[in-house]
Motif scaffolding. Structure first.
Motif, mmCIF file in Angstrom:
data_model
loop_
_atom_site.group_PDB
_atom_site.id
_atom_site.type_symbol
_atom_site.label_atom_id
_atom_site.label_comp_id
_atom_site.label_asym_id
_atom_site.label_seq_id
_atom_site.Cartn_x
_atom_site.Cartn_y
_atom_site.Cartn_z
ATOM 1 N N ASP A 113 -21.363 12.320 14.344
ATOM 2 C CA ASP A 113 -21.149 11.415 13.234
ATOM 3 C C ASP A 113 -20.188 12.027 12.216
ATOM 4 N N ARG A 114 -18.913 12.164 12.612
ATOM 5 C CA ARG A 114 -17.893 12.696 11.708
ATOM 6 C C ARG A 114 -17.003 11.530 11.309
ATOM 7 N N GLN A 115 -17.235 11.014 10.106
ATOM 8 C CA GLN A 115 -16.531 9.824 9.653
ATOM 9 C C GLN A 115 -15.890 10.058 8.297
ATOM 10 N N LEU A 116 -14.753 9.387 8.102
ATOM 11 C CA LEU A 116 -14.076 9.397 6.812
ATOM 12 C C LEU A 116 -13.784 7.958 6.406
ATOM 13 N N THR A 117 -13.939 7.688 5.123
ATOM 14 C CA THR A 117 -13.529 6.406 4.563
ATOM 15 C C THR A 117 -12.398 6.677 3.583
ATOM 16 N N ILE A 118 -11.268 5.990 3.803
ATOM 17 C CA ILE A 118 -10.085 6.170 2.965
ATOM 18 C C ILE A 118 -9.666 4.801 2.454
ATOM 19 N N THR A 119 -9.529 4.643 1.132
ATOM 20 C CA THR A 119 -9.181 3.339 0.565
ATOM 21 C C THR A 119 -8.031 3.471 -0.438
ATOM 22 N N GLY A 120 -7.356 2.333 -0.700
ATOM 23 C CA GLY A 120 -6.367 2.348 -1.771
ATOM 24 C C GLY A 120 -5.057 1.654 -1.456
ATOM 25 N N SER A 121 -3.969 2.317 -1.813
ATOM 26 C CA SER A 121 -2.618 1.765 -1.829
ATOM 27 C C SER A 121 -2.201 1.090 -0.523
ATOM 28 N N SER A 122 -1.686 -0.136 -0.651
ATOM 29 C CA SER A 122 -1.187 -0.843 0.526
ATOM 30 C C SER A 122 0.148 -0.280 0.993
ATOM 31 N N THR A 123 0.831 0.474 0.139
ATOM 32 C CA THR A 123 2.067 1.145 0.553
ATOM 33 C C THR A 123 1.743 2.333 1.453
ATOM 34 N N VAL A 124 0.718 3.074 1.090
ATOM 35 C CA VAL A 124 0.359 4.285 1.826
ATOM 36 C C VAL A 124 -0.468 3.971 3.068
ATOM 37 N N ALA A 125 -1.244 2.893 3.027
ATOM 38 C CA ALA A 125 -2.206 2.597 4.096
ATOM 39 C C ALA A 125 -1.605 2.530 5.500
ATOM 40 N N PRO A 126 -0.475 1.826 5.731
ATOM 41 C CA PRO A 126 0.060 1.787 7.101
ATOM 42 C C PRO A 126 0.401 3.168 7.651
ATOM 43 N N LEU A 127 0.892 4.042 6.785
ATOM 44 C CA LEU A 127 1.200 5.408 7.202
ATOM 45 C C LEU A 127 -0.073 6.165 7.530
ATOM 46 N N VAL A 128 -1.073 6.068 6.661
ATOM 47 C CA VAL A 128 -2.331 6.790 6.881
ATOM 48 C C VAL A 128 -3.050 6.261 8.127
ATOM 49 N N MET A 129 -2.927 4.965 8.396
ATOM 50 C CA MET A 129 -3.523 4.415 9.616
ATOM 51 C C MET A 129 -2.942 5.070 10.858
ATOM 52 N N GLU A 130 -1.621 5.262 10.863
ATOM 53 C CA GLU A 130 -0.978 5.920 12.014
ATOM 54 C C GLU A 130 -1.397 7.383 12.104
ATOM 55 N N MET A 131 -1.493 8.040 10.961
ATOM 56 C CA MET A 131 -1.966 9.423 10.960
ATOM 57 C C MET A 131 -3.400 9.499 11.473
ATOM 58 N N ALA A 132 -4.237 8.549 11.055
ATOM 59 C CA ALA A 132 -5.635 8.533 11.466
ATOM 60 C C ALA A 132 -5.763 8.340 12.972
ATOM 61 N N LYS A 133 -4.948 7.459 13.538
ATOM 62 C CA LYS A 133 -4.969 7.240 14.991
ATOM 63 C C LYS A 133 -4.662 8.532 15.738
ATOM 64 N N ARG A 134 -3.645 9.239 15.284
ATOM 65 C CA ARG A 134 -3.263 10.492 15.949
ATOM 66 C C ARG A 134 -4.358 11.545 15.781
ATOM 67 N N PHE A 135 -4.945 11.596 14.600
ATOM 68 C CA PHE A 135 -6.013 12.567 14.349
ATOM 69 C C PHE A 135 -7.222 12.278 15.231
ATOM 70 N N GLU A 136 -7.581 11.000 15.353
ATOM 71 C CA GLU A 136 -8.712 10.619 16.196
ATOM 72 C C GLU A 136 -8.447 10.939 17.663
ATOM 73 N N GLN A 137 -7.203 10.787 18.096
ATOM 74 C CA GLN A 137 -6.862 11.118 19.481
ATOM 75 C C GLN A 137 -7.085 12.594 19.771
ATOM 76 N N ARG A 138 -6.918 13.415 18.764
ATOM 77 C CA ARG A 138 -7.087 14.865 18.938
ATOM 78 C C ARG A 138 -8.510 15.334 18.644
ATOM 79 N N HIS A 139 -9.307 14.442 18.032
ATOM 80 C CA HIS A 139 -10.695 14.782 17.702
ATOM 81 C C HIS A 139 -11.585 13.608 18.105
ATOM 82 N N ALA A 140 -12.108 13.656 19.306
ATOM 83 C CA ALA A 140 -12.856 12.520 19.859
ATOM 84 C C ALA A 140 -14.115 12.180 19.064
#
Length: 283
Positions: free
Chosen positions: A37-64
């Protein structure tokens, strides 16, 4: 009698043993679930969010074992959520102010804010005085700027958006002075509004504007006082309306939050930053 008692005792012991093993097994499963149960919640800027979503996908791929939930809602939401602890990390598309010194900022990239018009609009450049006059209702027709004899549709950002705060500060405007025809939230709403209205003007992230223009959106980013709204100009500091894109935490991050922030600020994601037409911090 002795045999009967002994058999009953063995039966009771067996049941106790089975119950204990079952309990240990359940505890093991519970423990395993907790470990995963390793979870993060990240909220806020709609400018930053699309970038952070892509970063999150890559991070999750490396940490199942990791799950990252990214939600938009504006920089103010990101700040408040991180401060209150309802989010592990907030996203902000501006620098922290002196009043926000209790928060810790972690810069990911640099971006700019550009004025945009419909691509059929003949205007190519705009200056500070003209922007102020448009948003204060002093210039209401495109003919005053060499354009068609059509009223200007002024598109403005909603409160709580960092792009609004950056825009007002740079053009030395008070929000109460602005006379908008339409109020929008995120960058996508601004881009769609301008693409669908030939006589509108709005302001959005340079990264978002260039990305959508290159994909064929009917918008045109305007030069500001002769400086083109280009990533290269943001990188050199020439573009006059630039800002940092930040992750923020209520205290120095620990554990998973620290792992993700370090990853998001590393060279391992520079390609993701550049793909969205931002400038990696420190580049």
């Amino acid at each position: 009698m002795d045999v009967s008692y002994r058999q009953k005792g063995i039966a009771v012991m067996n049941r106790l043993f089975q119950t204990t093993i079952a309990g240990l097994g359940l505890m093991g499963l519970v423990g395993l679930g907790h470990a995963e149960d390793r979870q993060l919640t990240i909220t806020g800027s709609s400018t930053v969010a699309p970038l952070v979503m892509e970063m999150a996908k890559r991070f999750e791929q490396r940490h199942a074992d990791v799950r990252i939930d990214v939600q938009t809602g504006g920089s103010t939401r990101g700040l408040i959520d991180a401060r209150r602890g309802t989010a592990d990390i907030g996203m902000m598309s501006r620098a922290l102010t002196e009043k926000e010194a209790d928060m810790v900022g972690h810069t990911l990239a640099l971006d700019g804010v550009t004025l945009i018009v419909h691509r059929d609009n003949p205007l190519e450049d705009i200056d500070k005085a003209q922007v102020r006059a448009i948003y204060r209702g002093e210039i209401q027709n495109w003919s005053a700027l060499g354009g068609p004899d059509q009223p200007i549709t002024v598109v403005h950002k909603a409160e709580g958006r960092s792009t609004l705060e950056v825009f007002l500060a740079h053009f030395e405007l008070k929000n109460s002075e602005v006379q908008p025809d339409a109020i929008i939230g995120d960058n996508q709403q601004g881009l769609k509004t301008v693409a669908g209205n030939r006589y509108s003007i709005a302001y959005v992230s340079i990264g978002a504007a260039v990305y959508e223009r290159n994909r064929g959106a009917a918008i045109k980013p305007l030069s500001l006082s002769g400086v083109a709204p280009e990533v290269a100009r943001v990188r050199t500091g020439e573009f006059p309306l630039s800002r940092p894109l930040n992750l923020v935490t209520a205290e120095p991050p620990q554990g998973l939050a620290r792992e993700f922030i370090e990853f998001a600020r590393s060279a391992e994601v520079h390609d993701l930053i550049e793909a969205q037409f931002f400038v990696p911090f420190g580049d």
